[in-house]
Scaffold this motif. Structure first.
Motif, short mmCIF file in Angstrom:
data_model
loop_
_atom_site.label_atom_id
_atom_site.label_comp_id
_atom_site.label_asym_id
_atom_site.label_seq_id
_atom_site.Cartn_x
_atom_site.Cartn_y
_atom_site.Cartn_z
N VAL A 88 -7.80 3.70 1.73
CA VAL A 88 -6.69 2.75 1.54
C VAL A 88 -6.19 2.25 2.89
O VAL A 88 -5.94 1.05 3.07
CB VAL A 88 -5.55 3.40 0.73
CG1 VAL A 88 -4.29 2.53 0.78
CG2 VAL A 88 -5.99 3.62 -0.71
N ALA A 99 -8.34 2.04 -5.97
CA ALA A 99 -7.94 3.23 -5.20
C ALA A 99 -7.08 4.17 -6.04
O ALA A 99 -7.18 5.40 -5.90
CB ALA A 99 -7.20 2.81 -3.94
N GLN A 100 -6.24 3.63 -6.91
CA GLN A 100 -5.45 4.49 -7.80
C GLN A 100 -6.36 5.30 -8.72
O GLN A 100 -6.16 6.50 -8.90
CB GLN A 100 -4.48 3.65 -8.63
CG GLN A 100 -3.28 3.14 -7.88
CD GLN A 100 -2.33 2.39 -8.80
OE1 GLN A 100 -2.73 1.53 -9.57
NE2 GLN A 100 -1.06 2.74 -8.72
N THR A 148 1.21 6.65 -5.06
CA THR A 148 0.46 7.31 -6.13
C THR A 148 -0.04 8.68 -5.69
O THR A 148 0.10 9.67 -6.42
CB THR A 148 -0.72 6.44 -6.56
OG1 THR A 148 -0.22 5.24 -7.18
CG2 THR A 148 -1.62 7.17 -7.55
N ALA A 163 0.83 -1.21 0.00
CA ALA A 163 0.00 0.00 0.00
C ALA A 163 0.86 1.26 0.00
O ALA A 163 0.51 2.26 -0.63
CB ALA A 163 -0.93 0.00 1.21
N SER A 182 -6.35 -2.10 -4.73
CA SER A 182 -5.26 -1.17 -4.95
C SER A 182 -5.47 -0.38 -6.24
O SER A 182 -5.31 0.85 -6.27
CB SER A 182 -3.93 -1.92 -5.00
OG SER A 182 -2.86 -1.05 -5.30
N ASN A 214 -0.18 2.73 -3.52
CA ASN A 214 -1.29 3.65 -3.29
C ASN A 214 -0.88 4.97 -2.66
O ASN A 214 -1.13 6.03 -3.23
CB ASN A 214 -2.37 2.94 -2.47
CG ASN A 214 -3.03 1.83 -3.26
OD1 ASN A 214 -2.75 0.66 -3.04
ND2 ASN A 214 -3.86 2.19 -4.23
#
Length: 281
Positions: A169, A197-198, A118, A111, A194, A115
């Motif tokens: 996340v 969430a991106q 990111t 993560a 994941s 994430n």
């Protein structure tokens, strides 16, 4: 500070798709332009830069570990001082996992890179985008709510800020760690939440920037390169007939360097087409 030439940056660029994107940008940009090839290991960054063929834009290596909470901001400040802004950013850094990895053992680092890394890149480099700039996050077709249980859709459907994305996340990460994920209907394949969430992060930031970005010709989007023939993908699927990283990079490079399609803004794009975020779309 120089502003007359274009500047591009690729995270996670020492191998695979990231390396192909850096090489493709260098090939398609002008000699006065600069491409920053970044990664978390300076030796591998240096080796990747030295191995690229000459011609086209200048390629510079830079250290960037997106898992470091301060690293993206530091590099962004350096590029702002050196160039005044950036024109193309590919967020491609990823922690790769295999079928035998225990999600509970790897979820913290996973993560942190995939994430939180990111959202750090989005926060750091979006403010540096010059007119007609591109900020593209490499995600996946799995990054749509179609692959998530309906009971979980509200977790990501309409988030309005990167902070909200980070909160969701963190909640998913903690559910993996304490063993409650399955009871909460989370999929066992951690790549699905994941990637969702991106895409949610891109959508949230796009909601904040949409009007100004459209006036300035900026494209902010998530991109799916499709299946790629890499050793990591080969652990999960038969990729013997899949495109090489260089072949998969072509459609992403087109998004970065060709005129903007307004409908792509804030969306997940695969091979030039928008993938629906929800069934309603």
């Amino acid at each position: 500070m120089t502003t007359s030439s274009r500047v591009a940056l690729v995270t996670g660029a020492t191998q695979g798709l990231g390396l192909a994107l850096a090489e493709g940008l260098a090939h398609r940009m002008a000699p006065e332009d600069t491409v920053y090839l970044t990664g978390r290991d300076l030796d591998r960054v240096t080796q990747a830069v030295e191995a690229l063929p000459g011609g086209g834009a200048q390629v510079c290596g830079a250290l960037l570990d997106v898992a470091d909470p301060q690293a993206a901001g530091r590099l962004a400040a350096q590029l702002a001082e050196r160039h005044g802004g950036v024109d193309v950013v590919f967020g491609n850094a990823v922690m790769r996992i295999g079928p035998d990895d225990d999600p509970r053992a790897i979820i913290d680092e996973y993560a942190e890179v995939n994430n939180f890394g990111t959202t750090r890149v989005l926060r750091a480099f979006a403010p540096l985008l010059r007119d007609n700039g591109r900020l593209l996050v490499v995600a996946s077709t799995l990054g749509t709510l179609h692959y998530l249980a309906p009971v979980l859709h509200d977790r990501f459907a309409d988030l309005s800020s990167l902070d909200e994305v980070d909160e969701q996340v963190a909640a998913w990460r903690d559910a993996i760690k304490d063993g409650s994920a399955r009871a909460g209907a989370w999929p066992g394949f951690v790549n699905i939440p994941s990637k969702i969430a991106q895409v949610a992060a891109v959508r949230a930031l796009a909601g904040e920037r949409r009007e100004d970005d459209r006036e300035r010709g900026i494209l902010l989007a998530a991109v799916c390169p499709g299946m790629i023939n890499t050793p990591t993908s080969g652990l999960w699927w038969d990729v013997s007939t899949a495109p090489s990283p260089a072949e998969a990079a072509v459609a992403l490079l087109d998004l970065a360097l060709e005129p903007v399609v307004p409908e792509h803004y804030g969306q997940l794009v695969r091979h030039g087409k928008v993938l629906p975020w929800t069934v309603r779309d």
